[in-house]
Design an enzyme around this catalytic site. Sequence first.
Site, mmCIF file in Angstrom:
data_model
loop_
_atom_site.group_PDB
_atom_site.id
_atom_site.type_symbol
_atom_site.label_atom_id
_atom_site.label_comp_id
_atom_site.label_asym_id
_atom_site.label_seq_id
_atom_site.Cartn_x
_atom_site.Cartn_y
_atom_site.Cartn_z
ATOM 1 N N LYS A 183 -29.618 37.912 54.961
ATOM 2 C CA LYS A 183 -29.174 38.590 53.732
ATOM 3 C C LYS A 183 -30.383 39.194 53.014
ATOM 4 O O LYS A 183 -31.316 38.479 52.649
ATOM 5 C CB LYS A 183 -28.453 37.586 52.820
ATOM 6 N N LYS A 208 -23.983 38.312 36.128
ATOM 7 C CA LYS A 208 -24.495 36.956 35.964
ATOM 8 C C LYS A 208 -24.986 36.735 34.539
ATOM 9 O O LYS A 208 -25.344 37.688 33.858
ATOM 10 C CB LYS A 208 -25.695 36.747 36.903
ATOM 11 N N ASP A 256 -33.123 36.907 46.249
ATOM 12 C CA ASP A 256 -31.864 36.929 46.997
ATOM 13 C C ASP A 256 -31.995 37.647 48.350
ATOM 14 O O ASP A 256 -31.027 37.801 49.074
ATOM 15 C CB ASP A 256 -30.765 37.572 46.140
ATOM 16 N N ASP A 274 -19.893 39.354 42.386
ATOM 17 C CA ASP A 274 -21.097 38.537 42.570
ATOM 18 C C ASP A 274 -21.078 37.795 43.911
ATOM 19 O O ASP A 274 -22.086 37.237 44.330
ATOM 20 C CB ASP A 274 -21.219 37.537 41.409
ATOM 21 N N GLU A 332 -21.339 38.981 46.743
ATOM 22 C CA GLU A 332 -21.667 40.193 47.497
ATOM 23 C C GLU A 332 -22.375 39.904 48.815
ATOM 24 O O GLU A 332 -22.350 40.716 49.726
ATOM 25 C CB GLU A 332 -22.563 41.103 46.636
ATOM 26 N N ARG A 339 -21.767 37.703 51.201
ATOM 27 C CA ARG A 339 -20.847 37.608 52.341
ATOM 28 C C ARG A 339 -20.295 38.983 52.695
ATOM 29 O O ARG A 339 -19.978 39.253 53.857
ATOM 30 C CB ARG A 339 -19.726 36.609 52.010
HETATM 31 N N1 BES Z 1 -27.137 35.019 45.414
HETATM 32 C C1 BES Z 1 -26.049 34.299 44.845
HETATM 33 C C2 BES Z 1 -26.105 32.809 45.157
HETATM 34 C C3 BES Z 1 -27.180 32.016 44.451
HETATM 35 C C4 BES Z 1 -27.002 31.640 43.133
HETATM 36 C C5 BES Z 1 -28.292 31.607 45.128
HETATM 37 C C6 BES Z 1 -27.971 30.874 42.505
HETATM 38 C C7 BES Z 1 -29.249 30.826 44.500
HETATM 39 C C8 BES Z 1 -29.094 30.469 43.184
HETATM 40 C C9 BES Z 1 -24.732 34.833 45.399
HETATM 41 O O1 BES Z 1 -24.691 36.198 45.602
HETATM 42 C C10 BES Z 1 -23.687 34.524 44.372
HETATM 43 O O2 BES Z 1 -23.787 35.029 43.295
HETATM 44 N N2 BES Z 1 -22.701 33.697 44.731
HETATM 45 C C11 BES Z 1 -21.690 33.320 43.829
HETATM 46 C C12 BES Z 1 -20.387 33.288 44.573
HETATM 47 C C13 BES Z 1 -19.185 33.066 43.683
HETATM 48 C C14 BES Z 1 -18.987 34.254 42.778
HETATM 49 C C15 BES Z 1 -17.978 32.835 44.569
HETATM 50 C C16 BES Z 1 -22.027 31.937 43.266
HETATM 51 O O3 BES Z 1 -22.509 31.095 44.025
HETATM 52 O O4 BES Z 1 -21.863 31.754 42.070
HETATM 53 ZN ZN ZN Z 2 -26.464 37.120 46.054
HETATM 54 MN MN MN Z 3 -24.180 37.283 43.911
#
Ligand code: BES
Ligand code: ZN
Ligand code: MN
Length: 489
Positions: free
Chosen positions: A256, A268, A279, A338, A340, A342
């Site tokens: 990713k 966020k 990220d 968010d 994104e 996947r």
């Molecule tokens: N890059 C983030 C995941 C992340 C968050 C990694 C904090 C490290 C620290 C990912 O893109 C994300 O925002 N995932 C969301 C998914 C949710 C909206 C289903 C998450 O984990 O909140």
């Molecule tokens: Zn992300």
């Molecule tokens: Mn995200």
Amino acid sequence: MISIQVSLRPQSPVAVHPLLPEQKLTTSAQAITTEQVIANFLASNEHQGKFGSIRSIYMNDGTRVAFVGTGNIDKLNLQKLRSLASKTAQKLNKNNIETADVYLTELEVAGVNLADKVQAIAEGIWLGLYTFDNYQTKEKDKQTKLSSINIVIHGDESKAKQALAAAKAIAAGTIFARNLGNHPGNVCTPEYLGEQASSLAHPKLKTTVMDKAAIEKAGFTALLAVNQGSNKEPRFIIMEYRGADNDDAPIALVGKGLTFDAGGISIKPASQMDEMKFDMCGSAAVLGIFKAVIEMNLPINLLGVIPSTENLLGGAAYKPGDIITTYKGLTIEILNTDAEGRVILSDALAYAAEQKPAEIIDFATLTGACVVALGGQATGLMGTSDAIKQSLITSGQKTHDRVWEMPMFEEYQEQIDSKIADIKNTGGREAGTITAACFLSRFVDDIPWAHLDIAGTAWNMKGTDISPVGGATGAGVRLIVDYLQQKVQ
Ligand code: BES
Ligand code: ZN
Ligand code: MN
């Protein structure tokens, strides 16, 4: 990176010996106890042999002997060696010492041979001396004085030298990954990731960096959907390393490459949003692994695939409720912009699967839920292949780049069923790390696959024993290089 050698003889006026509990010494240090000064030092009990504590004494002839405490020797393992080596190197450097002989291989570690000890010590030294001060303009007084370390060994010099060479490649790959992660989002853009991938040029490596027009032509539509909110072009990077026979199916590594994740329209919170420059650490792991593998000249075939974009907000950004069609043809209902990672990985995994690799391993800072579940101590491991997962667990233990498996029971798959599209991009609050993996599983066909959620391990703002500067850790590089080494042994 400083220079490190192995040799059967000392070469420097400074020597570092382990000091075991109860003031016990290993062989080489015992040989110097004829000098009363060491006896006096031990009698003073000032040091106490606490893990990682270092004291030095000055000899009559102007040489210096330092002792590094080992703590409980029954608990020594390769990671403790890395850590002791890291602390030793940092201390020598801080004390403005230029060269030193290090006797840490004299420590007995249960079930571990000399080569593994040399590798761990060298990794600890190089990774422990890592700094990232590219953006500090004021006069650097912290520059590395330490220029070389001689790891004194007793035993097979040629095996030790091989282990040192492996450590060097692995450290270089890890540092490459750390640097990519630590550069800010305004420097480390998708375009920059493409340039860095191209910079790894080698006769056995073919790198293709697709720009937006090429991505449109190829049909990586899910990547394009996430890119809609950004003014920066996306990139799709393909790397083919041929170290083995041409017709051997490659191992595909997919990473990713979100160079900044603001969350998109599902924005966020402001707090710690800066950390979302990390990220892209999945892609950094892939690039770091390629760098190490090239340097080690491993006889394997690799396919690297990196989708890269920012996830921002704007008039053209993709929105909750949108339904997008992916490269594979499956449709995704976007419930949260968010989620994104996947989405862009769906195109990369489908592309990788299409190339019929022997297996696929992906790396992604995919879910906050994984940080909640495992913290910074282990990468989340999921997938369809028990064989790959078992080997990854073993490599994780050896390298201390650890993984922990989470279940992918088929019932979890229902959480991402959509009423109006094929799947939705979030599965609700429950089992968020697993449902993200379930989403990815829809794109790998029947290729044996493992997924590594490095959200908790890819960076550490406090720093660790062998990653002392807060920031990117290079998680995944040591793990996978060991995994690949095991395959060719
Ligand atoms: N890059 C983030 C995941 C992340 C968050 C990694 C904090 C490290 C620290 C990912 O893109 C994300 O925002 N995932 C969301 C998914 C949710 C909206 C289903 C998450 O984990 O909140
Ligand atoms: Zn992300
Ligand atoms: Mn995200």
